[in-house]
Design a protein around this motif. Structure first.
Motif, mmCIF file in Angstrom:
data_model
loop_
_atom_site.group_PDB
_atom_site.id
_atom_site.type_symbol
_atom_site.label_atom_id
_atom_site.label_comp_id
_atom_site.label_asym_id
_atom_site.label_seq_id
_atom_site.Cartn_x
_atom_site.Cartn_y
_atom_site.Cartn_z
ATOM 1 N N UNK A 74 1.161 3.501 9.130
ATOM 2 C CA UNK A 74 2.075 4.623 9.330
ATOM 3 C C UNK A 74 2.422 5.181 7.950
ATOM 4 N N UNK A 75 2.104 6.439 7.642
ATOM 5 C CA UNK A 75 1.877 7.564 8.558
ATOM 6 C C UNK A 75 0.416 7.947 8.793
ATOM 7 N N UNK A 76 -0.542 7.223 8.238
ATOM 8 C CA UNK A 76 -1.927 7.714 8.278
ATOM 9 C C UNK A 76 -2.600 7.482 9.627
ATOM 10 N N UNK A 97 2.733 -2.853 14.336
ATOM 11 C CA UNK A 97 3.558 -2.114 15.293
ATOM 12 C C UNK A 97 2.733 -1.281 16.263
ATOM 13 N N UNK A 98 1.568 -0.796 15.789
ATOM 14 C CA UNK A 98 0.748 0.107 16.605
ATOM 15 C C UNK A 98 -0.554 -0.536 17.072
ATOM 16 N N UNK A 99 -0.685 -1.835 16.948
ATOM 17 C CA UNK A 99 -1.951 -2.498 17.264
ATOM 18 C C UNK A 99 -2.360 -2.355 18.723
ATOM 19 N N UNK A 135 0.849 -1.187 0.000
ATOM 20 C CA UNK A 135 0.000 0.000 0.000
ATOM 21 C C UNK A 135 0.891 1.245 0.000
ATOM 22 N N UNK A 136 0.322 2.358 -0.416
ATOM 23 C CA UNK A 136 1.040 3.629 -0.451
ATOM 24 C C UNK A 136 0.079 4.749 -0.063
ATOM 25 N N UNK A 137 0.416 5.548 0.967
ATOM 26 C CA UNK A 137 1.669 5.594 1.720
ATOM 27 C C UNK A 137 1.698 4.553 2.827
ATOM 28 N N UNK A 138 2.920 4.224 3.251
ATOM 29 C CA UNK A 138 3.099 3.312 4.375
ATOM 30 C C UNK A 138 4.523 3.444 4.882
ATOM 31 N N UNK A 159 1.275 -4.921 4.313
ATOM 32 C CA UNK A 159 0.245 -4.064 4.894
ATOM 33 C C UNK A 159 0.728 -3.603 6.262
ATOM 34 N N UNK A 160 0.282 -2.430 6.674
ATOM 35 C CA UNK A 160 0.600 -1.905 7.997
ATOM 36 C C UNK A 160 -0.707 -1.407 8.609
#
Length: 346
Positions: free
Chosen positions: A151-153, A178-180, A99-102, A146-147
């Motif tokens: 990040x950064x959204x 990472x942010x779950x 995906x973009x952005x990531x 996938x994130x």
């Protein structure tokens, strides 16, 4: 999915891994170690660390509810990112889709490993379509990144689209969580048994407050973890990192209090941020940061730097024109930021 043998590089399948002295020793307690050419003085730092991090994984299992054979530990998540390229992507031939952005390291590792990196733009709500990612893939696509939260959204990706991708793509899906810890969405660790093509990344750098110790986690099938462990450097996680991580796992109640406080402060900070004259839009966040579109990101960033306040200018990133990424700090730090922006331009 394709078989793991089809997905793995042939030289990696044939590779005989390096066997360290501490790999070979495993069993009864010992008190005399004359196997690794170590200096006998300066205990305990004269000894090589456990290359398989057994004690740390045993404690991690209690929190994550995942057995040790499904856990890989690395020098930050960046090591795991690099290893999946080296294990599964043939340089100059294979490609990955993301995906973009990531997070930018997915592309950096692709470039380092000479693997084509195909970006698929998110929509205006910062969501992705599984069909669009699949349309960008071909027979040489080994990985999809996938994130979530991204990040950064800052937002969670749609779970239905993630599941569709897992059920349709014949390669490996890398889901960076990472942010779950800051999200209300359940971790996909609960889905590992259902999806043999899933690799989940997590980290000690965010909710655990341990960015300095550089410890990343990857969770996957025992077969995938065995491949990553086969090609990692022998002592990739040092003893000090292992000890500090264990001490943090033993005070998990405190980590949960930090998470609760940061989520409450995130809500408060975002609400106040939206009232600032220089702020045009504050985007939804499920992480410990948020993205905000402002009147002039470059000027505001420089203004804050001059006042000793550092945020991240993301204006050069796709779909993030004039956007600042703001990490949620302590109440005092957040107030310092708000007060500075309240007088900006006056």
């Amino acid at each position: 999915m394709k078989s793991l043998k089809e997905l793995t590089r042939s030289n990696i399948i044939a590779l005989k891994p390096y066997s360290s002295a501490r790999d070979e020793y495993n069993g009864a307690a010992a008190s005399v170690f004359l196997d690794a050419n170590e200096n006998p003085y300066n205990l305990p730092h004269n000894r090589y660390p456990d290359p398989m991090q057994r004690d740390l994984k045993a404690e991690l299992t209690k929190i994550k509810k995942v057995s040790p054979e499904h856990i890989f530990l690395g020098n930050g998540s960046d090591e795991a990112i690099d290893l999946v390229y080296r294990a599964f992507c043939e340089p100059g031939r294979d490609n990955v889709v993301a995906i973009d952005p990531t997070y930018g390291m997915y592309q950096v590792c692709a470039d380092v490993n000479d693997v084509e990196y195909r970006k698929v733009l998110l929509d205006d709500a910062y969501q992705f379509s599984a069909d669009k990612l699949l349309a960008a893939a071909d027979e040489r696509t080994k990985l999809i990144f996938l994130c979530s939260p991204n990040n950064p959204t800052g937002n969670d990706l749609l779970r239905s689209e993630i599941e569709k991708l897992l059920n349709t793509f014949d390669g490996l899906v890398i889901l960076d969580e990472a942010y779950n810890d800051f999200s209300e969405a359940p971790s996909f660790l609960e889905e590992l048994d259902k999806h043999p093509n899933l690799i989940v990344f997590q980290t000690f750098s965010k909710a655990w407050g341990c960015a300095a110790i550089r410890l990343g986690m990857a969770f996957a099938s025992a077969e995938i973890i065995a491949i990553l462990s086969k090609i990692k450097y022998p002592y990739n996680v040092n003893q000090l990192t292992q000890e500090q991580a264990i001490s943090m796992l033993l005070k998990y109640d405190e980590i949960e209090r930090w998470i609760k406080t940061l989520k409450e402060e995130r809500t408060r900070l975002m609400e106040l941020f939206a009232t600032l004259p220089c702020v045009q839009q504050v985007f939804r966040s499920d992480a410990n940061f948020f993205l905000a579109r402002v009147s002039d990101a470059g000027a505001i960033y420089n203004y804050l730097v001059a006042k000793g306040i550092i945020v991240r200018n993301r204006s050069s990133i796709s779909l993030c024109g004039n956007c600042l990424r703001v990490t949620v700090g302590t109440r005092e730090e957040n107030e310092h930021l708000l007060k500075a922006l309240q007088v900006y331009g006056k």
